[in-house]
Scaffold this motif. Structure first.
Motif, mmCIF file in Angstrom:
data_model
loop_
_atom_site.group_PDB
_atom_site.id
_atom_site.type_symbol
_atom_site.label_atom_id
_atom_site.label_comp_id
_atom_site.label_asym_id
_atom_site.label_seq_id
_atom_site.Cartn_x
_atom_site.Cartn_y
_atom_site.Cartn_z
ATOM 1 N N TYR A 29 35.606 1.022 73.078
ATOM 2 C CA TYR A 29 35.701 -0.406 73.364
ATOM 3 C C TYR A 29 34.958 -0.709 74.662
ATOM 4 O O TYR A 29 35.172 -0.037 75.679
ATOM 5 N N MET A 45 33.141 -12.542 64.939
ATOM 6 C CA MET A 45 32.641 -11.181 64.785
ATOM 7 C C MET A 45 31.732 -11.031 63.570
ATOM 8 O O MET A 45 31.743 -11.849 62.654
ATOM 9 N N ASP A 52 36.504 -3.184 58.430
ATOM 10 C CA ASP A 52 36.454 -4.004 59.642
ATOM 11 C C ASP A 52 37.794 -4.636 60.014
ATOM 12 O O ASP A 52 38.185 -4.588 61.187
ATOM 13 N N ASP A 56 39.299 -4.012 63.621
ATOM 14 C CA ASP A 56 39.366 -5.150 64.532
ATOM 15 C C ASP A 56 40.809 -5.525 64.871
ATOM 16 O O ASP A 56 41.104 -5.937 65.994
ATOM 17 N N LEU A 118 40.733 -14.838 64.425
ATOM 18 C CA LEU A 118 39.557 -13.989 64.255
ATOM 19 C C LEU A 118 38.836 -14.401 62.979
ATOM 20 O O LEU A 118 39.449 -14.476 61.913
ATOM 21 N N ARG A 156 30.984 -5.189 66.235
ATOM 22 C CA ARG A 156 31.490 -3.848 65.968
ATOM 23 C C ARG A 156 30.514 -3.142 65.019
ATOM 24 O O ARG A 156 29.965 -3.725 64.112
ATOM 25 N N THR A 180 33.070 -1.254 69.591
ATOM 26 C CA THR A 180 33.326 -2.694 69.640
ATOM 27 C C THR A 180 32.983 -3.191 71.034
ATOM 28 O O THR A 180 33.425 -2.594 72.027
#
Length: 240
Positions: A29, A45, A52, A56, A118, A156, A180
């Motif tokens: 990260y 994203m 994913d 995430d 998100l 990512r 990420t």
């Protein structure tokens, strides 16, 4: 990292399932401190693999937040996974139906309630043969313009090496690096207050995804392409 956001039973169950799955990758990260520790935020994203959401979700949760995913409605019908997604505050995205507007309404409500939403604006894993973000839907721009909250780009890379959505191959070993990286919130002050037209929505969407693409280029250590991939192999020009 601030105080951890409370999640409840389904968030706890999701964490119990997702954390071990995320260990398939060697997680790295970068600049995670740019993720807002509290309050409403829209996290934008890229999307390269069906893994994913797991990767995430763990990233966001490790940083003290509960992600409210905007995800295709079909995912909510998957046994157990769909229950976890819905129980954790996930927002089903309906397309081509009278329920399509309800998806954005639920996301607006989550942001008004101070949640972290998100979104994968591409709507599905990218069809760009090189894995760069493709042409995206403008719902992300509506959310960003209608809510005065931090709009945070992130990228990512590496999940597609574990589970490739196109050749359907699952390659857990040897473990791959999954990186990420989070960017600075995007300043949209120049766009706020303007009449909301299709042109404005497209411009803001491309601006946001350009920031995501730049972060992906950082991870990949490659120059980013110009524009976004569309069906037929064309690339649209985009804001940088």
């Amino acid at each position: 990292m601030g105080k951890r956001e409370k999640g409840g039973f389904w968030v706890g169950l999701s964490a119990a399932v997702f954390y071990p799955v995320s260990w398939l990758g060697k997680r790295e990260y970068r600049r995670a401190d740019k993720l807002p520790a509290e309050g409403a935020a829209l996290l934008v994203m890229n999307h390269v693999s069906h893994l994913d959401p797991v990767s995430d979700a763990v990233f966001v949760h490790r940083n003290g937040r509960v992600p409210r995913f905007m995800a295709k409605d079909s995912l909510f019908r998957i046994p157990l996974f769909g229950k976890m997604l819905a129980g954790s505050g996930g927002i089903p995205v309906y397309r081509g139906s009278s329920d399509a507007r309800n998806s954005l309404s639920a996301a607006h409500e989550a942001l008004r309630d101070g949640k972290l939403v998100l979104i994968y604006p591409e709507g599905t894993i990218t069809k760009d043969p090189a894995g760069w973000p493709m042409w995206s839907r403008t719902g992300v721009a509506r959310l960003a313009l209608d809510n005065d909250v931090p709009v945070v780009p992130a990228a990512r890379w590496g999940t597609q090496r574990i589970w490739n959505g196109y050749d359907k191959k699952f390659r857990p070993f040897p473990r791959k690096r999954v990186v990420t990286v989070v960017g600075d919130p995007v300043d949209l002050s120049a766009y706020r207050g303007q009449p909301v037209t299709n042109q404005l929505l497209r411009e803001v969407t491309d601006l946001l995804m350009s920031r995501v693409r730049a972060l992906l280029a950082e991870i990949r250590e490659e120059p980013e392409p110009e524009g976004f991939y569309r069906a037929g192999g064309k690339r649209d020009a985009a804001e940088g």
